[in-house]
Design a protein around this motif. Sequence first.
Motif, short mmCIF file in Angstrom:
data_model
loop_
_atom_site.label_atom_id
_atom_site.label_comp_id
_atom_site.label_asym_id
_atom_site.label_seq_id
_atom_site.Cartn_x
_atom_site.Cartn_y
_atom_site.Cartn_z
N ASN A 1 5.79 -4.21 1.59
CA ASN A 1 4.74 -4.21 2.61
C ASN A 1 3.55 -5.07 2.16
O ASN A 1 2.94 -5.78 2.97
CB ASN A 1 4.27 -2.79 2.90
CG ASN A 1 5.29 -2.00 3.69
OD1 ASN A 1 6.13 -2.58 4.40
ND2 ASN A 1 5.25 -0.67 3.57
N ASN A 2 3.19 -4.99 0.84
CA ASN A 2 2.09 -5.81 0.32
C ASN A 2 2.44 -7.29 0.39
O ASN A 2 1.57 -8.14 0.62
CB ASN A 2 1.77 -5.41 -1.12
CG ASN A 2 1.06 -4.06 -1.20
OD1 ASN A 2 0.46 -3.62 -0.21
ND2 ASN A 2 1.13 -3.42 -2.34
N ILE B 1 1.73 3.90 -5.74
CA ILE B 1 2.66 3.36 -6.74
C ILE B 1 2.27 3.83 -8.13
O ILE B 1 3.12 4.26 -8.93
CB ILE B 1 2.67 1.81 -6.68
CG1 ILE B 1 3.25 1.33 -5.34
CG2 ILE B 1 3.47 1.23 -7.84
CD1 ILE B 1 3.17 -0.15 -5.15
N GLN C 1 9.27 -0.09 -1.37
CA GLN C 1 8.86 -0.19 0.03
C GLN C 1 7.40 -0.64 0.13
O GLN C 1 7.06 -1.53 0.94
CB GLN C 1 9.05 1.17 0.71
CG GLN C 1 8.83 1.16 2.21
CD GLN C 1 9.05 2.54 2.80
OE1 GLN C 1 8.63 3.56 2.22
NE2 GLN C 1 9.72 2.59 3.95
N GLU C 2 6.53 -0.05 -0.69
CA GLU C 2 5.11 -0.41 -0.66
C GLU C 2 4.89 -1.83 -1.15
O GLU C 2 4.06 -2.57 -0.60
CB GLU C 2 4.31 0.59 -1.50
CG GLU C 2 2.81 0.36 -1.49
CD GLU C 2 2.22 0.42 -0.08
OE1 GLU C 2 1.32 -0.38 0.22
OE2 GLU C 2 2.70 1.26 0.72
N ARG D 1 10.11 4.41 -2.57
CA ARG D 1 8.76 4.32 -2.02
C ARG D 1 7.96 3.20 -2.69
O ARG D 1 7.20 2.50 -2.02
CB ARG D 1 8.03 5.65 -2.21
CG ARG D 1 8.58 6.80 -1.37
CD ARG D 1 8.51 6.48 0.10
NE ARG D 1 8.93 7.63 0.93
CZ ARG D 1 9.20 7.55 2.21
NH1 ARG D 1 9.15 6.35 2.83
NH2 ARG D 1 9.57 8.61 2.90
N SER E 1 -4.70 2.39 -1.00
CA SER E 1 -3.93 3.64 -1.09
C SER E 1 -2.48 3.36 -1.45
O SER E 1 -1.81 4.19 -2.07
CB SER E 1 -4.00 4.39 0.24
OG SER E 1 -3.47 3.59 1.29
N GLY E 2 -1.97 2.16 -1.05
CA GLY E 2 -0.59 1.82 -1.36
C GLY E 2 -0.36 1.66 -2.84
O GLY E 2 0.55 2.27 -3.43
N GLU F 1 11.09 4.65 8.41
CA GLU F 1 10.17 4.43 7.28
C GLU F 1 9.64 5.74 6.74
O GLU F 1 9.40 5.88 5.54
CB GLU F 1 9.01 3.54 7.73
CG GLU F 1 9.41 2.09 7.99
CD GLU F 1 8.26 1.24 8.45
OE1 GLU F 1 7.15 1.81 8.66
OE2 GLU F 1 8.45 0.02 8.62
#
Length: 543
Positions: free
Chosen positions: A459-460, A509, A455-456, A452, A504-505, A402
Motif C-alpha cells: 500500500n505504501n 508494521i 500488505q501495508e 499484514r 499508522s501503517g 482486505e
Amino acid sequence: MDKSQNSARVSHPSLISRLSGKLKHKNDIFSSPRKLTDDDINVLLNELQVYQMELQMQNDELKASYLTLDQERAKFVGLYDLAPVGYFILDYLGIVEEANQNGIDLLKISKQAIMNRRFQSFIAPKSWEDFYNFLHRMQHSDGKQSAEIKLKFLNGKVVYTRMEGIGVSSMFTTDIKYYITVIDITESRNAQQILKETKERLEMTLRASATGTWKISWGSNTVFLDSHSYKIMGINSWAFKGTIVGLISMIHPDDQQHVRHQLMSAVNGLKDIDMEFRVADETGQFKYIAAKGHEIKVQEESKSNYFAGILMDITERKKFEHEAEILKNDQQKLILSATLTAQEKERNNISRALHDSVCQLLYGIKLNLESVERVHNLKGEFKNVNQLLDQAIRETRQISYELTPAVLKNFGFVAGIKEMAQRTSTVHFQIDTYIDSSADFLHQDVQLYSFRMIQELINNCIKHAHATHAEVKVSFHDNQVIIRVTDNGIGLHQNIDEAFSSGSGLSGIKNRVYLLNGQIKFNNAKKGLVVTITFFNTPEFSV
C-alpha cells in the motif's frame, strides 16, 4: 661567665701562694733575733696594702662571676618553666626532685605537693608495669627511651602521655637520676580511637553492603583495590598487577572502550567516574560491577591528584532488571497481541457483515432492477445504475477481502500473498512474488502478521512511493524468516523514527516486528526502497 670563672680560678691560687710565701718569709724575719727597722716596717705595710688591693680586685671578679651565673640560671629557669612539655627530674627511687611549670600544670597539683613525692603515685595502675620498664630501660641504657603511659588523677580523670627520658649517673655517688619529658597525647589518642572505630564501622558497612574501595593514580599508573574489591570482582590479588592497563584487561572486551572513555573524561575534569562494566571471575562467569568515584585534590606539590571511590557487585540487580525487562516486554507483547487480535476480530466481523449483508443487499437490488427491466421491457434506463451497483459490489468485496483474506485462511500463506499481488496489480503497477513454499508451515499468527506487513508495504508503494513495480520475496535461512519488499519508487527521505510515529501503517508494521522479536531495515537503493524484515521461527510460533 666562663672568662670570669677561669680568671678567678687562676688569680686566686696565685695570690694565695704569693701571700703564703711572703708571710713565711716575714715570719722568718720576725722570728729572728734581729730587731725590725722603720724601713722594714714601711716595706711590710706597703706590701700588705698591695695584697689588700689584689684581694679586693679578686673579690670584685668573683662577684661579677656569681652575677653572671645567676643571670644564666634565670634564663635556664625561664626556658625550663615555659617549655611546651612537662619536665621532671626523679631520683633512683622515682621521687620528684624538680618539675617545671608545664609538668605541674599537667598533673594539676601545686609544686609544694609534688616535690619529694613518688612519681608512681600519678601513674594509672594498668600502666605501672610499663612505667617500671621505662625506668629500667633508662637505667641500663645510655640512649633516650620512650613509652606511652597513662596518668590517673585524684578526680579519676585519665590522661594519655608520651614519656621520653634518659638516666644520668651522679659524679660523686652510684645513684642515678632520671630526666624525663611528659607530653599529653590524650587528644591524639582519642582522635586515633575515633578513627579506628570509624574505620571498623566502615569495614562492617562495606562487608554488609558488599562494597569495596579503590584508588587510581593516573600519574603513577597504579590501581589500588582493597580486599573487598578483590572478593567482589572474583579475582585473586596475585593475578592483578595493580596497573590501569591490567584493570582494563580484566574487563569484558565490549565494555573496555566505555571504561577508557569514562576514565579519560574524569582525568580531563569533565565529570566524576560513574560506570558499569563486566568482569570475568575465576570460573569464567561474567559479573556486573558498578564503580563510582571522584578526584581527590592533593595540596602537596610533590604528590599528584588521584581518584578514589567505591565499587559494588550489581550482578543480582542486573539479573532482576533483566527479568523485569523481560516481564515488562512480555506484558507489552500480551497487550499488543491482544490489541491486534481484537483488531483482526473486528475486521473479521466487519468483513463478514460486508460480505454477508451489504453485498447480498446490493445483489438483491441489482436482481430487482434486472427484473423490472424485463417486465417493463426497459432498455438502457438502468444502465448507469447497474454499473454503479457493480462497482459498489466489487469495492465492497475488495474491502471485505482486505479486512479478512479468506484465501490466507483456506489455502495458506503462499496462495494468500499471490492472490493479494494479483488483486492489487494493475496496468500501471505490477507486483512479482517469490515465496518459499515452507512459509505455509509457519504458525498461523506468524502468517497473519507477515501478510499484514507485506500488505501495508505494498500500500505504501502505491500511495507514497509512486512506484510502478514491486517485488515481494519470502525466504528461509538457518531457521530465519526473511521478508524483502523492493520497489522502484521515490524512496524514503524521512527519519525512520519520525516515519514510525507519523504513519499508522508503519507503526503497525513496527508492532508486529516487535511481537516476532525481529528487526526491520530500510535501505534506499539507486531507484526505490528496499525493506527487509527478519525474525526467527521460534518454537512458540512453530506448528
